[in-house]
Design a protein around this motif. Structure first.
Motif, PDB file in Angstrom:
ATOM      1  N   LYS A   1       0.976  -1.036   0.025  1.00  0.00           N
ATOM      2  CA  LYS A   1      -0.092   0.098   0.068  1.00  0.00           C
ATOM      3  C   LYS A   1       0.896   1.321   0.115  1.00  0.00           C
ATOM      4  O   LYS A   1       1.967   1.314   0.575  1.00  0.00           O
ATOM      5  N   PRO A   2       0.572   2.411  -0.512  1.00  0.00           N
ATOM      6  CA  PRO A   2       1.098   3.637  -0.518  1.00  0.00           C
ATOM      7  C   PRO A   2       1.187   4.203   0.709  1.00  0.00           C
ATOM      8  O   PRO A   2       0.451   3.862   1.827  1.00  0.00           O
TER       9      PRO A   2
ATOM     10  N   LYS B   1       0.776   6.899   2.376  1.00  0.00           N
ATOM     11  CA  LYS B   1      -0.304   7.712   2.873  1.00  0.00           C
ATOM     12  C   LYS B   1      -1.482   6.884   3.037  1.00  0.00           C
ATOM     13  O   LYS B   1      -2.150   6.969   4.033  1.00  0.00           O
ATOM     14  N   GLN B   2      -1.832   5.677   2.283  1.00  0.00           N
ATOM     15  CA  GLN B   2      -2.895   5.057   2.414  1.00  0.00           C
ATOM     16  C   GLN B   2      -2.488   4.170   3.641  1.00  0.00           C
ATOM     17  O   GLN B   2      -3.610   3.844   4.578  1.00  0.00           O
ATOM     18  N   LEU B   3      -1.360   3.645   4.044  1.00  0.00           N
ATOM     19  CA  LEU B   3      -0.937   2.917   5.330  1.00  0.00           C
ATOM     20  C   LEU B   3      -1.252   3.785   6.425  1.00  0.00           C
ATOM     21  O   LEU B   3      -1.909   3.182   7.623  1.00  0.00           O
ATOM     22  N   THR B   4      -0.808   5.201   6.497  1.00  0.00           N
ATOM     23  CA  THR B   4      -0.991   5.963   7.415  1.00  0.00           C
ATOM     24  C   THR B   4      -2.388   6.167   8.135  1.00  0.00           C
ATOM     25  O   THR B   4      -2.688   5.958   9.152  1.00  0.00           O
ATOM     26  N   GLU B   5      -3.175   6.315   6.646  1.00  0.00           N
ATOM     27  CA  GLU B   5      -4.676   6.529   6.993  1.00  0.00           C
ATOM     28  C   GLU B   5      -5.311   5.289   7.786  1.00  0.00           C
ATOM     29  O   GLU B   5      -6.316   5.306   8.530  1.00  0.00           O
ATOM     30  N   LEU B   6      -5.143   4.208   7.205  1.00  0.00           N
ATOM     31  CA  LEU B   6      -5.461   2.784   7.739  1.00  0.00           C
ATOM     32  C   LEU B   6      -5.272   2.689   9.127  1.00  0.00           C
ATOM     33  O   LEU B   6      -5.985   2.325  10.081  1.00  0.00           O
TER      34      LEU B   6
ATOM     35  N   ASP C   1      -7.024   5.016  11.161  1.00  0.00           N
ATOM     36  CA  ASP C   1      -8.599   4.606  11.529  1.00  0.00           C
ATOM     37  C   ASP C   1      -8.703   3.490  12.386  1.00  0.00           C
ATOM     38  O   ASP C   1      -9.727   3.581  13.364  1.00  0.00           O
TER      39      ASP C   1
ATOM     40  N   ASP D   1       2.635   5.486  12.212  1.00  0.00           N
ATOM     41  CA  ASP D   1       3.204   4.250  11.288  1.00  0.00           C
ATOM     42  C   ASP D   1       4.684   4.020  11.363  1.00  0.00           C
ATOM     43  O   ASP D   1       5.276   3.526  10.451  1.00  0.00           O
TER      44      ASP D   1
END
Length: 339
Positions: A12-13, A15-20, A23, A293
């Motif tokens: 995953k990119p 940014k997407q990992l950080t958002e996951l 959340d 992260d």
């Protein structure tokens, strides 16, 4: 500490990992908030139980009776919709009382397996040091191998499996000291103390009413915890942080070689390699709970006493001088350079 460009351990990119992670960690904060409506104080205990759950480890809690140890772990089990079992360890407890046994049916001449209370997601081993060694041996297989042997058959345990054991530090009559090999299987050892004056006043006001409160509704499920563990594994551990945690562990084995000659006479045996493994995993879990992260040095410093407390064996001279393992760990952390 400045973050360096780092390779992703996930496809995953960044940014997407950080958002996951943010959340999912928000779900854990909701669990913590729900617990705080039931339990006053004991924030550290609750957080460390969540760390152990995310890091797939076990936890040993030492504290006098009445400090909400059972309530805390039972409430967490309810909030994650996990099967909970409390086992009271006593001197006459048998391995079969823990893992189960084979029952003979004379009608058809066959043996059937009756599984014991260890087949749960979260197991509270209350006063674990009151049971004899043969019971500890059965518990050790479940903790280390994640399986249980009954007769000739071996049964795997669920992916979400946590043992939280408790000890009473002030009562030693009729107890069996846990062997060092078993102590080493616990990821963390937590020492909890009495609540503050204000916290105890809140406890009186909250618990004194005769009517009992309904159990909290589940917020997550075991499958959610397993999904969170995958994100914990993807949290970045910089090489400098890795070196820092290894320096801490190696300082427990050879204080003189790390420039801490004054501590060498107090340490007979240092921490095992499990300490390094658990420091890395638990610091990632703690970073996840905080919504990051990546691991920072403060994560290591905060979790290190709980990882090392039961893994350092002190000398007789330390006992005479009143030097505890907590004091030794604090001195080590103060002396080792932070990246």
């Amino acid at each position: 500490m400045e973050r360096e460009d780092k390779p992703m351990t996930s496809d995953k990119p960044a940014k997407q990992l950080t958002e996951l992670i943010q959340d999912e960690s928000e779900l854990l904060r909701k669990i913590t908030s729900s617990i705080e409506t039931i339990i006053v104080g004991q924030h550290k205990l609750v957080e460390r139980i969540l760390v152990a759950i995310l890091a797939n480890g076990h936890i040993l809690v030492e504290g006098v009776p009445g400090l909400a140890k059972t309530t805390a772990v039972k409430t967490i089990a309810g909030l994650i919709d996990a099967r909970f079992q409390r086992i009271q360890f006593t001197p006459d407890l048998l391995p079969a009382d823990l893992v189960g046994t084979l029952i003979y049916n004379p009608r058809d001449g066959l043996f059937t397996t009756r599984k014991g209370p260890i087949f749960a997601n979260i197991v509270l081993a209350d006063e674990v040091n009151r049971a004899p060694a043969k019971v500890h041996s059965a518990l050790l297989e479940a903790m280390e191998e994640r399986q249980v042997t009954i007769g000739d058959a071996t049964y795997p345990l669920d992916g979400l499996f946590l043992v939280m054991a408790t000890q009473n530090p002030i009562e030693q009559e009729g107890t069996y000291p846990l062997p060092e090999a078993q102590m080493d299987r616990f990821m963390m050892k937590i020492s909890i103390t009495y609540p503050s004056w204000e916290e105890e006043r809140q406890i009186i006001r909250r618990v004194a009413p005769v009517s009992s409160s309904p159990p909290a509704a589940p917020l997550v499920h075991p499958a959610d915890i397993l999904r969170m563990r995958a994100l914990v594994e993807a949290i970045y551990l910089d090489e400098k942080i890795e070196k820092y945690l290894l320096d801490i562990v190696f300082a427990t084995r050879d204080p003189a070689g790390c420039g801490l000659e004054r501590l060498a006479r107090y340490i007979e045996y240092g921490a095992s390699p499990r300490a390094s493994i658990y420091l890395a995993v638990a610091s990632r879990a703690l970073a996840f709970i905080r919504g990051r992260d990546y691991v920072i040095p403060q994560d290591i410093k905060e979790i290190a006493p709980d990882i090392l407390r039961h893994r350092i064996i002190t000398t007789y001279e330390a006992d005479v001088d009143g030097i505890t393992t907590d004091r030794l760990v604090a001195d080590l952390l103060a002396a080792i350079r932070v990246p």
